[in-house]
Design a protein around this motif. Structure first.
Motif, PDB file in Angstrom:
ATOM      1  N   ASN A  61     -11.523  -8.971 -24.532  1.00  0.00           N
ATOM      2  CA  ASN A  61     -10.727  -9.357 -25.116  1.00  0.00           C
ATOM      3  C   ASN A  61      -9.565 -10.623 -24.419  1.00  0.00           C
ATOM      4  OD1 ASN A  61      -8.069  -9.181 -27.043  1.00  0.00           O
ATOM      5  ND2 ASN A  61      -6.614  -8.257 -25.355  1.00  0.00           N
ATOM      6  N   ASP A  85      -9.833 -15.491 -25.262  1.00  0.00           N
ATOM      7  CA  ASP A  85      -8.915 -16.411 -24.968  1.00  0.00           C
ATOM      8  C   ASP A  85      -9.269 -16.791 -24.314  1.00  0.00           C
ATOM      9  OD1 ASP A  85      -6.734 -14.920 -26.646  1.00  0.00           O
ATOM     10  OD2 ASP A  85      -6.194 -13.608 -24.916  1.00  0.00           O
ATOM     11  N   ASP A  86     -10.363 -17.200 -23.415  1.00  0.00           N
ATOM     12  CA  ASP A  86     -10.920 -18.329 -22.527  1.00  0.00           C
ATOM     13  C   ASP A  86     -12.092 -19.538 -23.428  1.00  0.00           C
ATOM     14  OD1 ASP A  86     -12.391 -19.775 -20.830  1.00  0.00           O
ATOM     15  OD2 ASP A  86     -12.902 -17.619 -19.248  1.00  0.00           O
ATOM     16  N   ARG A 142     -12.158 -13.085 -33.102  1.00  0.00           N
ATOM     17  CA  ARG A 142     -10.727 -12.838 -32.830  1.00  0.00           C
ATOM     18  C   ARG A 142      -9.661 -13.109 -34.618  1.00  0.00           C
ATOM     19  NH1 ARG A 142      -9.686 -19.759 -30.065  1.00  0.00           N
ATOM     20  NH2 ARG A 142     -10.447 -18.942 -28.397  1.00  0.00           N
ATOM     21  N   ARG A 164      -9.238  -8.860 -34.215  1.00  0.00           N
ATOM     22  CA  ARG A 164      -8.107  -8.446 -33.408  1.00  0.00           C
ATOM     23  C   ARG A 164      -7.284  -8.814 -33.788  1.00  0.00           C
ATOM     24  NH1 ARG A 164      -7.607 -11.935 -27.668  1.00  0.00           N
ATOM     25  NH2 ARG A 164      -7.163 -13.712 -28.994  1.00  0.00           N
ATOM     26  N   GLU A 165      -6.437  -9.679 -35.069  1.00  0.00           N
ATOM     27  CA  GLU A 165      -5.498 -10.660 -35.540  1.00  0.00           C
ATOM     28  C   GLU A 165      -5.316  -9.309 -36.599  1.00  0.00           C
ATOM     29  OE1 GLU A 165      -2.913 -12.465 -34.111  1.00  0.00           O
ATOM     30  OE2 GLU A 165      -4.272 -12.517 -32.423  1.00  0.00           O
TER      31      GLU A 165
END
Length: 84
Positions: free
Chosen positions: A54, A58-59, A74, A77-78
């Motif tokens: 997770n 975001d990296d 992503r 996840r969204e």
């Protein structure tokens, strides 16, 4: 030491981060198969693996390394966040 292996100071991803993204590109048959691979190949508890994954999403280095996988994860996840 190979460039990117130093997770804190390297410009690229460390080995563990690359291994996590590589595992996410694979498919698994049957329940529990992915968790077993996480334990055996990465030596991580599944909970810790998903925490690292997770954060990795975001990296920006992960996006540069594997944009297809990171963008797919992503989106998943969204979508899941939207279902809650």
């Amino acid at each position: 030491m190979e460039q990117g292996d130093d997770e804190a100071g390297g410009r690229g991803l460390g080995r563990r981060e690359r291994d996590i993204l590589a595992l996410e590109r694979r498919s698994f048959a049957g329940p529990g198969a992915k968790e077993r691979v996480i334990r055996e190949e990465l030596g991580l508890a599944p909970v810790r693996y998903f925490q690292l994954l997770n954060a990795l999403l975001d990296d920006p280095r992960a996006l540069a390394h594997d944009p297809v996988t990171v963008n797919r994860l992503r989106r998943i996840r969204e979508r899941r966040r939207g279902e809650r």
